[in-house]
Structure formats: C-alpha cells, structure tokens
Write an enzyme that holds these catalytic residues in place. Structure first.
Site, PDB file in Angstrom:
ATOM      1  N   GLU A  20       3.119   1.799  12.089  1.00  0.00           N
ATOM      2  CA  GLU A  20       2.771   2.502  13.129  1.00  0.00           C
ATOM      3  C   GLU A  20       3.167   3.778  13.957  1.00  0.00           C
ATOM      4  OE1 GLU A  20      -0.896   1.638  12.577  1.00  0.00           O
ATOM      5  OE2 GLU A  20       0.456  -1.020  11.522  1.00  0.00           O
ATOM      6  N   ILE A  44       1.134  -1.204   0.356  1.00  0.00           N
ATOM      7  CA  ILE A  44       0.008   0.106   0.198  1.00  0.00           C
ATOM      8  C   ILE A  44       0.785   1.110   0.147  1.00  0.00           C
ATOM      9  CG2 ILE A  44      -1.847  -0.759   1.687  1.00  0.00           C
ATOM     10  CD1 ILE A  44      -1.618   0.558   3.850  1.00  0.00           C
ATOM     11  N   LYS A  94      12.115  -5.110  12.052  1.00  0.00           N
ATOM     12  CA  LYS A  94       9.970  -5.255  12.801  1.00  0.00           C
ATOM     13  C   LYS A  94       9.537  -4.768  11.973  1.00  0.00           C
ATOM     14  CE  LYS A  94      12.490  -4.563  17.389  1.00  0.00           C
ATOM     15  NZ  LYS A  94      12.203  -5.117  18.658  1.00  0.00           N
TER      16      LYS A  94
END
Ligand SMILES: Cc1cc2nc3c(=O)[nH]c(=O)nc-3n(C[C@H](O)[C@H](O)[C@H](O)COP(=O)(O)OP(=O)(O)OC[C@H]3O[C@@H](n4cnc5c(N)ncnc54)[C@H](O)[C@@H]3O)c2cc1C
Ligand code: SF4
Lengths: 714, 326
Positions: free
Chosen positions: A681, A466, A677
């Site tokens: 966010e 996205i 990781k």
C-alpha cells in the site's frame, strides 16, 4: 531476537529472481480462465441499461434459439441459491447483490441475465439478443461535492485536542481536493471456472486474493460443507483489492454450471470491470491546515465524503493520514458516505490512505509556500516520534532517514522554492514530494513444511500471490533458516485445501505467511537437530539423516501469529516517501515525469528484486492516479462512458522514466522474526501528491482535482 | 458476436463484387473492425479478407510516392522513401496506436477506421452514427474528445487517425476502384463532415475499395513536424494534433501545409493559415499570429472548450518545431 534477525536475512537473497518469473513470461503459468475441464461451456452476462428501477420483463426467446445456447438464466427462471436469503432483520440497505434473485436494479450494468453456450462467441452473440423491459426510476450518480452530503458511517466527528484549531493559526489555508473514481483494472480480467463434482461437491478455478475466504463464501451461498469446495488460484494476474470478495459473477457461474450440468467458464468483459467488481470511490475532501511562522502545525481539519452504493456501505480511511502522519496537537476529522446508483466500491491499493494522502500532502505543500519553509523541512519539523493518536511508541520508524535518502537521490537541492522558476529546453521543471503511511499488519497463518527423502523442502499454505512475488520471498526465508539453496525448496500455494492462510491484502502477507514459514522451518530444523541428538549441528544434512533413520520424510505444521503483547505495546506502521521531478510544457500542458525516487521504510527487505518491483509498481499506480485515471459516468444515463483500456488510461512504458526504489531496510524487531513489514500500500500512498506538488513547483498551477490532464494546465 | 462467413479474396474484381452485396465488409488488419464486431457496433454477415492482394507496395511513380492500401502502418513508417521524402507521414504514423497495432494496421484500414466516440461504441447509448435517428449522445454528454470544427446538430465526432492528418497536409490523392472502374479523390475530399448523415464517414460509395494513396513531390522534407498532444505519452488518441510542413528558403516561408487532427469529423486542413504564412519569416510571433487565424468558426461544447486554447498553441508549437526554432 537480534540474533534471529541477522540470520533470517540471507545475503543470497539479494537479487534472486522470481521463482515463477519464467513460467509467467513463457505462458506456462496457468490463470483461472486457462483450465480446460471436459465439457466446458461458456457463460456471458448481460447487464442492465438503466441505473435504477425494476425489470418488468426479459425477452429471452431469441437468445434461447440462437446456435449453441444451453441455457439463458434470469431472475424469472434462475434456480434458487439457498444462501441467498433476504436478511431477517430489516436493515437500511438491501445488502450485496444476490444475482438473479430479484428484479431490482441498483446500478447501470448490473447483471440481469446469463447466457451459457457451447462456445464463447455464441454465448456473446446470444447475450446481445436478450432484451429487457424496465420500470425506470430517477437515478442519482452525481458524486459528492460538499460535507453536507451523505451520512457519517461512524457517527460523530473525531476530535483530537481542540476542534478546528487550524483556523486560529497565523498561517493557514483551506482547500478542496477531489479523487475521481478509479478502477483496479488488473490486466487479468475477473474469471471463474465452476465444476460440480457431485450434488454437493464443487471445484472452482477463480481469480481471488483468498482461496479459503472464497471457499467459505461459496459454501455458505450454496449451503454445502466448506470441505466439499476446492478453490484454486495458482496464479493471479493482478487484483489490487478487486478480488478480496466473492462477486455476483462467481455465484452466477456456479449456479449456471449446476443448471447445465457442465463446467462453466465466465470471464468478465473489461466494461464489467468498471461496474461489478468494485472501484476506488470518488472522494471529495476538504483540508484546513494551520501552522505557526516556524512551521509547527497548529491544527488540521480533514473532511471527506466518499461515494458508496445504494445497497451497501463501503467505508475506508481517507482521514487516517491526517490523524497519524504528523505530530499535530489538534486534529478534527469528518467522514461521510454518499449513496449513489453505482456498484459498491471496494479496497483498492492503499485504500483510503492514498486518497487522504493526496489531500493532506498537497495541503502541506501549499502550506510550505505560505510559511516559506522547504517541504521536507516542514515535515521534519512536525515529525511524529510516537503515535499521535494514542501516544504508543512505534515498533520501528525511520521515516526521517527515508526523507534524506530520497532528497539526496532526486537532487532536491536543485529545487527552487518559488514556482515556475526553472526551465529546460522549453519545458518547465518542478520538484515535488509526498509521503504516506499504512498500518503494518500481521495475521495468523499455518504452514506445513515437509522435508522429503531427497533433501528437498516442500512448503504448503493456501495463500495466493496476486503479483508481489510472495512465493519468492517465502522461499528466501526458508532457504536461510534451513540452510538450503533456493532451488531445493518448493512453495505450494493458491489452493484452499492447503493449510490455512488469510487473503492476500492489507500488505500483510510477508509479515503473516512469512512469519509462519519462519516458525515452521525453525521447528522442522529443530526436529532434525533433535534426531541426531547432541544439540545437533547448524547445517544438518537432511537427506542423510532421513536415510540413516530410515524415514521417508519429516514434517511439521505450524500456526503462527503476532502476540497480543506486541500489538498492545506498539503502534505498527510502514512509511513511504516519493520524490518526483516533472517537466511541464508551457504551451500544451503536457506533463512528463522525468525522475522518480520512492523510498520505503517497511522494515527489513526479504527479497530485493520483488520488493523493488513492488515499490516501483505502486509508484506507477500513483502516476496513473495523478495524471490519468478517471472513470467517467454520463450522469444522464448513470453509465460509464470510458469503460475500456483505450479510453481509461493507465501509464504505459512511454510515461515511465527511470524509477529509483530505495529502502531504509532496517528491521522492525517487534512484528516478526524477520523484521519485515508489508509495503504494497505504501508504495502508492503519497505518490499522487508528489506529482501534483511537482507540477505546482514547475508551473505555479495547483491542480486539486485529479487527474492532472493537459487541459487543466493551459 | 454474430456468426459470419469469411472469404479470402483473390482479385480486386472479386472484392468489388463481394462488397457490392449488403452485409459484406472488407477486413484488412482487423484492428478496428473486429473490436466493433465484438461490441456489436457492426454485425456483418460476410467478411472479405483482402490481405493477400498485391496492394502492399511503396514505390515512386510519375505522380510521386505510391503507397498501397495494404501497406502496414509500421512498414510505411520505417520505409526509406517515406522517411526521406515525407518524414511528416512517418512521424504521424509513429504517433498512432502502439507498435503491435501498427504491425497489423493497413493504410486503407487506417483511413476507414471509425470514430472513437464512446457513445458510438456502446450499443446501450444513443448515437446517430451507429443508429441513425437515435440522437447524439455526445451533445450534452461527455464530449471532451470531440470536435470543434464542422460539427452538426446530428454528430460532433472526430476522425481518430494520425496518418490521415499528415496525408491531408501533404496533398495526397486516393485511388479508388469500384464497379464503374477506377477514380481518384483528393485526400482532403475523402472524408466528409457529419451534416445530416453522420452514418457516412467518407465519400467511398457502396462497392468501392481503396487501392492506394499517392503523395506528390514537395519541398517540405526538411521542415516538417507532427505534434500530437494527448493524455499520455503513447497509445492514446489526440486531444489535438498538428501536421506542419514548411518550405523555407533564404529565411522566408515559400510554402506551408497545415492540418489538424482531433478537432473535426475529418482531417482539418488549414488553408487560410497556410496562405497567411507565405512570405513571412519563421518567427514565434508570426506563428502565434497565424495560429489564431485557424480558430475562425470554432465551436466548443461543454467539456472540450480547452481545445479552443490548445489548438492554436499546438499549431504554433508544431510550426516552431518544423522550422527548427525548437
Ligand atoms: C487501442 C487502439 C488505439 C489506437 N490508437 C490510434 C491512434 O492513436 N492513432 C491512429 O491513427 N489510429 C489509432 N488506432 C487505430 C488504428 O490505426 C486502426 O485500427 C487501423 O489503422 C485500422 O487498420 P486495419 O487494417 O486493422 O483495419 P480493419 O480493422 O481491418 O478495417 C477497418 C475498416 O476499414 C475497411 N477497409 C480496410 N481496408 C480497406 C480498403 N482497402 N478499402 C476499403 N475499405 C477498407 C474495413 O472494411 C473496415 O471497415 C488505434 C486502435 C486501437 C485499437
Ligand atoms: S458524436 Fe457522432 S458518433 Fe458520437 S454519439 Fe454523437 S452521433 Fe454518435
């Protein structure tokens, strides 16, 4: 493991540009709405103009007679969607909107009709001729403003240590913080083209974050085998969470295509992006926080009430940050949902945590002025070395290093602890910081790796990109393991018929799909090494081996996920901290962001350039949250009034200064072989507080209800 | 949108005949009109494209600087004569919209652009300007962007233009052509207050078109400034904007022109404040005092009371910039 990490991060990775960058900027990249199947027709939705009640009649006569119209669908005449059945067991709420299924209006703008015509313009015009009559009921769209409102989705309060212990601390404060409704508003509008290839066979080009989840949902709704549904999402122009589920317009286009026996394209209008594809819920919060004179936290109580719809509950975790970000012995959290006549909210970048971090990180800043301790220092005093919720060690945590990197880079030593003390050219200058955390997830994914006769590698999996640059990162991982140049590797994705991959969400793609690419490539390389025997070589000549052995190609399909062991042993998190320097005009209240330094502690960085873009993009989202974003409803009508890009502001270039993106870049050796990781966010979480705290430092004015517009500062 | 006819005009007379018929509208850059058509706010039967008419020139005439109605906003903003003689206009233009929009937008279209009141844009909402008699959605609604001067019980919308604020300050005139020939209007008299008829934005009569604007020579080039306060640094309409122009000689103000945007249904010229500045020294105190005068008769609504404070602050700040104090 150590060995693997070293080799997994190719030095050639530094600075590789996006593999699809050129296609994107030259217009070659094809997004969902850009396909042109033969006979394409166009659907336009008409929305309700009341926020609550029932539809008593819909006059479609004029619309049906308008030029080019093929069909006008309403709940009166819609073909039934077989999977659209009322739940057998009665529940408190009606459940998701089943488009054109009944006459009940839950929110203003809910789709009540769809016109399908031979051109978009004709469909748009005919949709304006659809006139509904309603039985109107009193609606409620007023957002929460108190903990007494709403219901608790998870029952009781969560209490660690002593309840509401902050009240007994020598230094304490209790304040309310508000985040208004924010809309994902990706540049690309939600869009779908649905094409039936037979009675039970369907191709769908869709804006989605998960081709297979969408496939399964559609198959279920239309009661056809999932294998007969192909969902294609080769490029997605941003989503931020709004494309994590199938929305009514997608079902509408599919049923419309069946009805008119032609492929149907349906692109939402910008107005619909506010009502019908989720949003970040308006959330009222109250934080009580107390500390000793030396800055040790005594207790935090974090209350939050988020809005949801009257037909579905959407719960997220704004209070999570208060449980996990600091080593605080006593933490009480209360969370409630208030049901309103709005569309159901959904995950939006940094869901919950971004909302919560604004409150917690603002409160901590307020506390720093009370105890007269530098805000960075205050955080270090309360640094969590193990997960305060469960005592588990972290799989990796270098947040203290991130604090130092950020402080050094912004010039934190120039900050003055008293507010309003620094002026430059008639502007007030302030420094602020704020950080956050988000769970580091890894799901299960399958990757097929095919070495072809010409020595090029094809990787296939159903995942979507996205925007973060997933393909680029995957190619870099594969390049390193296989010892191939990046341009010899093709990453194929965005198609439900490819091997299984989860949705792109929760910052988990690099860890999940990257883990699978790593495993698949490792396996494929071993296969080659076995072929040549003798323990093989570290750099096999794949094309030569294939030709020597008379093989057309060699492939493996590998499924990979995180072992339960690692999950049980460790608390896996990613961290960020943002530092800002802002200028505030004392007379006009205008805020200019002067400098931003964002630091991520998200393990090893796989792709320098795209990681940097990711971190900068998230931080800019945080600037929008801090200074601009606010979807406003006129409660008399229960209808959004600023539902367009002229009135709903997101940052433009002129608002964005030089953005620095720094990475601790130390591997997490437990999450996957690369030590990487996710960071989508955390890039946003904490940023709004960093801005608000800097504004306070500049002006002495504490704005606790976002956005911080000039009128709040004069 | 409704299907419509499209014709290209080849002469001013042709345009005037065409737009004298009901349901016909001029289209210039289309940056405002097309949006309104897509949202169903306006639904013309016929569009007359005037962009091929020779109305693009920017030149000096006996009356000052002449700017054709079809001169593009971006071209005017960069024009050497404009930058030299009336930098205030260039500044105002550059504060408006975005480069892409300014590359399409024309001077005439900019003057004729409609309010950005969100109720006006949403056909599901009441709005006296769009649909007379349906009521004003903004009164009692979300009116943070709305007017504090010259409002009526029928409408409290603002005119959104930046360019027009500068032209109002600079004593420009508007040259208009219509069925009865040409006429001239003071720029400050071009737009109107809502009164009982908010559906009318200005005094252009049916069948009339704008040919050009003219700016008389002045002594303001050295000391002028356009200050626009907005929610983001670009691509946002004004909360309050101020066009300030001063003629300062030997440390004394000899002439002043001031107009505000974002506060009224038309560019809001501040004649009283201008007068009060004559003979004064350009100091911060004098500017602050003068700015207070501007607020006589101001009236706030539920969400725009901040403008009562922001407007004088912006006036004073703009004057400081114009006079070189900052
Ligand atoms: C997102 C957005 C942001 C914007 N921000 C700003 C801003 O910050 N500040 C600002 O000032 N403006 C702003 N604008 C408005 C912009 O300046 C106007 O849209 C533009 O000036 C209109 O010019 P046009 O030539 O495109 O007009 P058109 O859209 O072609 O026409 C507008 C109207 O003018 C009429 N018209 C055009 N020419 C003539 C003529 N010669 N005689 C009579 N009638 C005529 C048309 O019939 C129509 O009714 C913004 C616009 C958008 C879309
Ligand atoms: S302020 Fe004017 S434009 Fe806005 S709703 Fe009222 S009447 Fe319409």
């Amino acid at each position: 493991m150590e060995e693997a990490i070293k080799t997994a991060i190719p030095s050639s990775a530094d600075g590789m540009s996006r593999i699809d960058g050129r296609a994107k900027v030259t217009g070659k990249a094809k997004y969902a709405a850009e396909y042109r199947p033969d006979g394409l027709a166009y659907g336009v939705l008409a929305g309700s103009t009341i926020a609550k009640g029932t539809v008593t009649a819909i006059d479609i006569a004029r619309a049906e007679k308008a030029p080019g119209v093929l069909a006008v669908v309403t709940h009166f005449n819609s073909p039934k969607v077989p999977g659209h059945q009322k739940p057998k067991k009665p529940t408190k709420k009606a459940g998701p909107i089943l488009v054109f299924n009944d006459n009940v209006i839950h929110y203003n703008g809910q789709p009540i009709a769809m016109v399908i015509a031979d051109t978009y313009e004709r469909a748009l015009y005919a949709a304006s001729l659809v006139k509904a009559t309603y039985n109107k009921q009193a609606h409620d769209t007023k957002p929460p403003s108190d903990i007494s409102m709403g219901i608790a989705p998870w029952g009781k309060d969560s209490v660690r240590g002593e309840a509401d212990a902050w009240k007994n601390a020598p230094f304490k404060l209790e304040q309310e913080y508000v985040i208004p409704t924010e809309v994902h508003n990706p540049m690309e509008l939600h869009a779908i083209i649905a094409k039936w290839d037979g009675a039970d066979k369907l191709t769908v080009w869709d804006k989605t974050q998960g081709t297979q989840a969408t496939r399964d949902d559609i198959a279920k709704a239309f009661n056809i085998p999932a294998a007969n549904v192909q969902v294609i999402a080769k490029f997605v122009g941003g989503a931020f969470g709004s494309a994590l589920q199938v929305w009514p317009h997608e079902i509408a286009a599919i049923l419309g295509a069946k009805l008119v026996r032609r492929p149907v394209k349906l692109v939402l209008h910008r107005q619909d992006m506010f009502t019908s594809v989720g949003h970040r819920p308006y959330t009222w919060q109250k934080v009580g926080i107390g500390a000793t004179a030396d800055g040790k936290l005594v207790g935090i109580t974090h209350e939050a009430v988020g809005q949801t719809s009257t037909y579905e509950d959407f719960a997220e975790g704004p209070i999570n940050v208060s449980k996990g970000l600091y080593a605080c012995p006593n933490v009480t959290t209360r969370y409630k949902l208030l049901s309103l006549n709005i569309g159901t909210p959904t995950w939006m970048r940094g869901p919950g945590e971004a909302t919560g971090a604004f409150a917690l990180e603002s409160a901590l800043d307020e506390l720093s002025y009370q105890v007269k301790i530098d805000p960075v220092q205050l955080r270090l005093i309360n640094y969590a070395k193990v997960d305060p919720e469960n005592g588990k060690p972290y799989s990796s945590k270098y947040l203290d290093e991130a604090y130092k990197m950020g402080a050094d880079q912004i010039g934190w030593e120039n900050r003055r602890q008293e507010a309003g003390a620094v002026k430059k050219d008639g502007w007030l200058v302030g420094y602020g910081m704020g950080g956050g955390m988000f769970g580091a997830y890894r799901d299960s994914a399958t990757v097929k790796a095919v070495m072809r006769a010409d020595g090029t590698l094809l990787l296939q999996t159903a995942v979507t990109d996205i925007g973060p640059g997933t393909g680029t990162a995957m190619v870099l991982i594969a390049a390193d393991i296989m010892g191939l140049p990046a341009d010899k590797i093709k990453f194929e994705m965005g198609d439900s018929s490819l091997p299984n991959a989860p949705m792109q969400g929760g910052s988990a793609t690099t860890a999940t799909v990257g883990g699978a690419v790593y495993d698949a490539c490792t396996e494929l390389k071993q296969k080659f090494q076995k072929l040549i025997g003798n323990g093989g070589t570290d750099n096999p000549d794949y094309a030569k081996i294939l030709s020597d052995k008379n093989l057309a190609g060699l492939d493996v399909t590998t499924q990979s996920s995180l072992g339960a062991d690692a999950q049980n042993k460790y608390s896996m998190q990613a961290w960020s901290v943002h530092f800002t320097r802002v200028l505030v005009h004392p007379a006009t209240g205008v805020v200019k962001i002067d400098k931003v330094v964002s630091v991520a502690d998200s393990g090893k960085v796989i792709s320098q350039k795209t990681a940097r873009s990711q971190l900068i993009g998230g931080a800019i989202g945080g600037i929008g949250m801090a200074l601009m974003e606010d979807a406003i409803i006129d409660h008399r009508y229960g209808r959004y009034v600023n539902n367009n890009f002229a009135d709903y502001h997101v940052p433009v270039n002129a608002d964005i200064p030089q953005m620095e993106a720094l990475f601790v870049n130390k591997p997490d050796s437990h999450i996957n072989a690369m030590g990487a990781k996710g960071m989508a966010e955390i890039s946003l979480i904490g940023m709004a507080a960093a801005v608000a705290n800097a504004v306070f430092n500049a002006t002495g004015k504490r704005v606790r209800d976002l956005p911080i517009t000039p009128d709040k500062l004069i | 949108m409704k299907q419509f006819q499209y014709v290209k005009a080849s002469s001013n007379a042709g345009v005037i005949t065409a737009i004298s018929k009901p349901g016909t509208k001029i289209i210039a850059g289309g940056t405002n009109l097309v949006d309104l058509m897509k949202r169903g706010v306006t639904a013309p039967d016929r569009l007359v494209d005037i962009t091929h008419l020779p109305l693009k020139s920017i030149n000096i005439t006996g009356k000052g600087l002449h700017i054709g109605a079809l001169a593009l906003n971006s071209v005017v903003a960069e024009n050497a004569l404009v930058v030299e003689k009336h930098p205030l206009l260039a500044m105002a233009l550059k504060a408006g919209a975005s480069p892409q929009l300014r590359n399409m937008a024309t001077v005439g279209g900019n003057m004729m652009q409609r309010t950005r009141c969100t109720y006006f844009y949403d056909t599901a909402m009441p709005c006296n300007k769009r649909a007379p008699g349906t009521g004003c959605g903004a009164i009692g609604g979300i009116n943070r962007m709305h007017a504090i001067f010259g409002t009526s019980s029928k409408c409290i919308a603002v005119h959104p233009s930046d360019m027009c604020v500068a032209l109002a300050a600079l004593d420009a005139t508007v040259i208009i052509a219509g069925p009865k020939g040409q006429r001239t209007l003071q720029f400050t008299e071009f737009h109107r207050l809502p009164g009982e008829h908010p559906e009318l934005d200005n005094h252009l009569a049916t069948g009339e078109m704008i040919l050009s604007v003219e700016i008389p020579d002045n002594n303001f080039a050295k000391n002028s400034y356009y200050l626009k306060v907005r929610d983001r640094q670009s691509y946002a309409f004004a909360l309050v904007s101020v066009a300030a122009a001063l003629d300062i000689q030997n440390g004394v103000i000899r002439g002043a022109r001031l107009a505000m945007g974002g506060v009224a249904h038309k560019p809001w010229r501040l004649f009283e404040v201008e007068k009060s500045l004559i003979g004064k020294k350009p100091t911060e105190e004098n500017f602050a005092q003068a700015a207070q005068l501007a607020m006589q008769g101001a009236k706030a609504y539920e969400y725009n009371a901040f403008k009562l404070k922001l407007a004088p602050a912006t006036i004073a700040e703009a004057l400081k910039h114009a006079s070189g104090l900052v």
